[in-house]
Design a protein around this motif. Structure first.
Motif, PDB file in Angstrom:
ATOM      1  N   VAL A  59       0.838  -1.202   0.000  1.00 32.17           N
ATOM      2  CA  VAL A  59       0.000   0.000   0.000  1.00 32.17           C
ATOM      3  C   VAL A  59       0.875   1.255   0.000  1.00 32.17           C
ATOM      4  N   SER A  60       2.002   1.202   0.684  1.00 30.17           N
ATOM      5  CA  SER A  60       2.919   2.350   0.707  1.00 30.17           C
ATOM      6  C   SER A  60       3.528   2.614  -0.667  1.00 30.17           C
ATOM      7  N   THR A  62       2.127   1.716  -3.650  1.00 31.51           N
ATOM      8  CA  THR A  62       1.117   1.990  -4.671  1.00 31.51           C
ATOM      9  C   THR A  62      -0.104   2.638  -4.025  1.00 31.51           C
ATOM     10  N   GLN A  63       0.039   3.898  -3.668  1.00 26.55           N
ATOM     11  CA  GLN A  63      -1.047   4.573  -2.964  1.00 26.55           C
ATOM     12  C   GLN A  63      -2.315   4.706  -3.807  1.00 26.55           C
ATOM     13  N   LYS A  64      -2.176   4.728  -5.133  1.00 21.58           N
ATOM     14  CA  LYS A  64      -3.363   4.801  -5.987  1.00 21.58           C
ATOM     15  C   LYS A  64      -4.228   3.553  -5.841  1.00 21.58           C
ATOM     16  N   ALA A  66      -4.226   1.574  -3.120  1.00 24.48           N
ATOM     17  CA  ALA A  66      -4.286   1.189  -1.711  1.00 24.48           C
ATOM     18  C   ALA A  66      -5.666   0.676  -1.300  1.00 24.48           C
ATOM     19  N   ARG A  67      -6.704   1.406  -1.628  1.00 22.00           N
ATOM     20  CA  ARG A  67      -8.053   0.978  -1.222  1.00 22.00           C
ATOM     21  C   ARG A  67      -8.446  -0.332  -1.880  1.00 22.00           C
TER      22      ARG A  67
END
Length: 86
Positions: A59-60, A62-64, A66-67
């Motif tokens: 998640v860190s 690939t913040q796009k 993350a959800r």
């Protein structure tokens, strides 16, 4: 919060099924190996810690996504919980 809850429920349900069905029925080879090396509680706990660390790392990076990644992990953990209790 949902991810943490799903990890916790998967942890508990995995312990439950291993006590009643045995370690050899664990489908995940990594978890099965960890349990043989560190015992049921320690092996499953270490597996869940590794899952959390991997999720945080991904998640860190690939913040796009993350959800979407966290939602996928929640769904996979939910499926594992259902499978463990059947």
């Amino acid at each position: 919060v949902l991810f943490t809850l799903s990890v916790f429920l998967d942890y508990l349900s995995t312990l439950y099924f291993m006590v009643f069905d045995g370690v050899e029925t664990e489908a995940n080879g990594v978890i099965r190996w960890l349990v043989y090396e560190f015992g049921v509680i320690g092996g499953v706990l270490l597996g869940k810690i590794l899952q959390i660390v991997a999720a945080i790392g991904f998640v860190s990076l690939t913040q796009k996504l993350a959800r979407a990644v966290l939602l996928l992990l929640v769904l996979l953990n939910a499926l594992a919980v259902v499978n463990n209790l059947l």
